[in-house]
Design an enzyme around this catalytic site. Structure first.
Site, PDB file in Angstrom:
ATOM      1  N   ASP A   9       0.856  -1.188   0.000  1.00  0.00           N
ATOM      2  CA  ASP A   9       0.000   0.000   0.000  1.00  0.00           C
ATOM      3  C   ASP A   9       0.891   1.237   0.000  1.00  0.00           C
ATOM      4  O   ASP A   9       1.825   1.343   0.788  1.00  0.00           O
ATOM      5  CB  ASP A   9      -0.903  -0.011   1.242  1.00  0.00           C
ATOM      6  CG  ASP A   9      -1.939   1.097   1.220  1.00  0.00           C
ATOM      7  OD1 ASP A   9      -3.133   0.783   1.132  1.00  0.00           O
ATOM      8  OD2 ASP A   9      -1.551   2.282   1.292  1.00  0.00           O
ATOM      9  N   ASP A 107      -3.819   2.416  -5.096  1.00  0.00           N
ATOM     10  CA  ASP A 107      -2.520   2.396  -4.398  1.00  0.00           C
ATOM     11  C   ASP A 107      -2.275   1.119  -3.595  1.00  0.00           C
ATOM     12  O   ASP A 107      -1.434   1.089  -2.721  1.00  0.00           O
ATOM     13  CB  ASP A 107      -2.369   3.639  -3.504  1.00  0.00           C
ATOM     14  CG  ASP A 107      -2.957   3.462  -2.123  1.00  0.00           C
ATOM     15  OD1 ASP A 107      -3.986   2.765  -2.000  1.00  0.00           O
ATOM     16  OD2 ASP A 107      -2.377   4.006  -1.176  1.00  0.00           O
ATOM     17  N   GLU A 108      -3.006   0.062  -3.939  1.00  0.00           N
ATOM     18  CA  GLU A 108      -2.979  -1.130  -3.096  1.00  0.00           C
ATOM     19  C   GLU A 108      -3.014  -2.402  -3.945  1.00  0.00           C
ATOM     20  O   GLU A 108      -3.816  -2.512  -4.864  1.00  0.00           O
ATOM     21  CB  GLU A 108      -4.269  -1.073  -2.278  1.00  0.00           C
ATOM     22  CG  GLU A 108      -4.272  -1.677  -0.946  1.00  0.00           C
ATOM     23  CD  GLU A 108      -5.700  -1.622  -0.396  1.00  0.00           C
ATOM     24  OE1 GLU A 108      -6.030  -2.545   0.348  1.00  0.00           O
ATOM     25  OE2 GLU A 108      -6.473  -0.704  -0.728  1.00  0.00           O
TER      26      GLU A 108
END
Ligand code: TTP
Ligand code: MG
Length: 343
Positions: A9, A107-108
């Site tokens: 993340d 973002d993960e």
């Protein structure tokens, strides 16, 4: 089989991108979201950097409140196009670390690296991945490593920001028990409130409740809390590769039977497909050659391998064999040739 899962993340993602683009913001509180209009603004905070978090600002907070908490912060509008572009580049780096990846949000992502077998090696891989993202994108990330998605994600949360935390199967119990029930994904403030009412605050205490009791209190979700409190999670990492097949084709200026022209062009097509395969960390299982003859008659021929392959020579050899069959079996001039590979 014993699994090894990574959860990656990015730290303060939108805000860190803005910092990177505007070095003068470095060290200052940066808030990305709605326009605060001197405290009159509506809308919420998308995210903020860690300097702004010191003032109590966080995602989803009303922007007017954020302005009250820190009026001198740098407030920026959401530049989604930019963040999407950066996300794609970051994900392309991540995807190279395992064939088995799952993108969860901008973002993960999860990586299943079970194939490397040892946790120590997974930790090395994670360090390299973090380093590569910093080197190429000047952004920090946090990685959690565990025997399943649940533990990997929880480890990641505990290691924020710019951290790395490994929880191996033997450590799962001691990792989970001291944590708050809210730390368990799926337990939000409402569920936590009900648990607090019966004096259950820590995961260790949650484990004292029977499956039946949890089911009575929270229905089906309750049953999953029982498993999750014990670190049990069978969810597979599902590869949601955007690209499921890759193909290229070429239409000749004039229909041709000239085998030199045909094979030279085909060589370029193979190289092009190969290039894209590599960029996507993609292996192939089926090769399909497309041939369109004069008059628009289109034929395809495929070959499927028993196991996925990543070998250029195999691709080249098999694809050419298929093309050759077309040429010998059909005497008509050729208008178009193409190659498609599938996983
Ligand atoms: P997160 O990963 O939740 O947050 P973050 O990356 O900003 O900070 P960190 O991971 O270090 O805690 O979300 C990723 C991005 O998604 C975030 O940068 C902005 C966006 N986002 C919103 O727009 N609204 C939200 O409510 C949340 C949680 C995130
Ligand atoms: Mg993040």
């Amino acid at each position: 089989m014993k699994r090894i899962i990574l959860h990656i993340d990015m730290d303060a993602f939108f805000a860190k991108i803005e910092e990177r683009e505007n070095p003068q913001f470095k060290g200052k509180p940066v808030v990305v979201g709605a326009n605060p209009k001197r405290g009159e603004g509506r809308g919420v905070v998308s995210t903020c950097n860690y300097e702004a978090r010191k003032y109590g600002i966080h995602s989803a907070l009303p922007i007017s409140r954020a302005y009250q908490l820190c009026p001198k912060a740098i407030f920026l509008p959401v530049n989604m196009e930019l963040y999407q572009e950066v996300s794609e580049r970051v994900m392309n780096i991540i995807k190279r670390y395992s064939q088995n990846w799952e993108i969860v949000s901008l973002d993960e992502a999860y990586l299943d690296v079970s194939i490397i077998k040892a946790y120590k090696k997974a930790e090395e891989l994670a360090k390299n991945l973090k380093r590569e993202i910093i080197a190429k994108e000047k952004l920090t990330s946090t990685i959690g490593i565990g025997p399943n998605k649940l533990i990997a994600k929880m480890a990641m949360e505990k290691a924020k920001p710019n951290g790395l935390l490994l929880v191996n199967p033997k450590q799962v119990k001691s990792f989970l028990e001291p944590l708050d029930v809210e730390d368990l994904p799926g337990i939000g403030p409402k569920t936590a409130g009900k648990l607090r009412d019966i004096k259950v605050n820590k995961i260790k205490e949650l484990k004292e409740l029977s499956k039946l009791k949890l089911k009575e209190m929270f229905g089906k979700a309750g049953e999953s809390f029982y498993e999750r409190a014990r670190g049990i999670d069978e969810e597979p990492v599902i590869s949601n590769r955007a690209v499921k097949s890759i193909g290229k084709e070429y239409t000749f200026e004039r229909d041709t039977r000239d085998s030199e022209i045909l094979f030279e062009t085909f060589e370029e097509i193979i190289k092009g497909v190969w290039q894209e395969l590599k960029e996507n960390n993609f292996s192939f299982k089926t090769i399909t050659v497309i041939c369109r003859f004069s008059g628009f008659e289109t034929h395809t021929r495929s070959k499927t391998f028993e196991k996925p392959s990543e070998d250029f020579k195999t691709l080249q050899k098999e694809a050419k064999k298929l093309l050759l069959k077309f040429i010998v079996e059909n005497q008509k001039p050729i208008r178009l040739i193409g190659l498609r590979v599938k996983f």
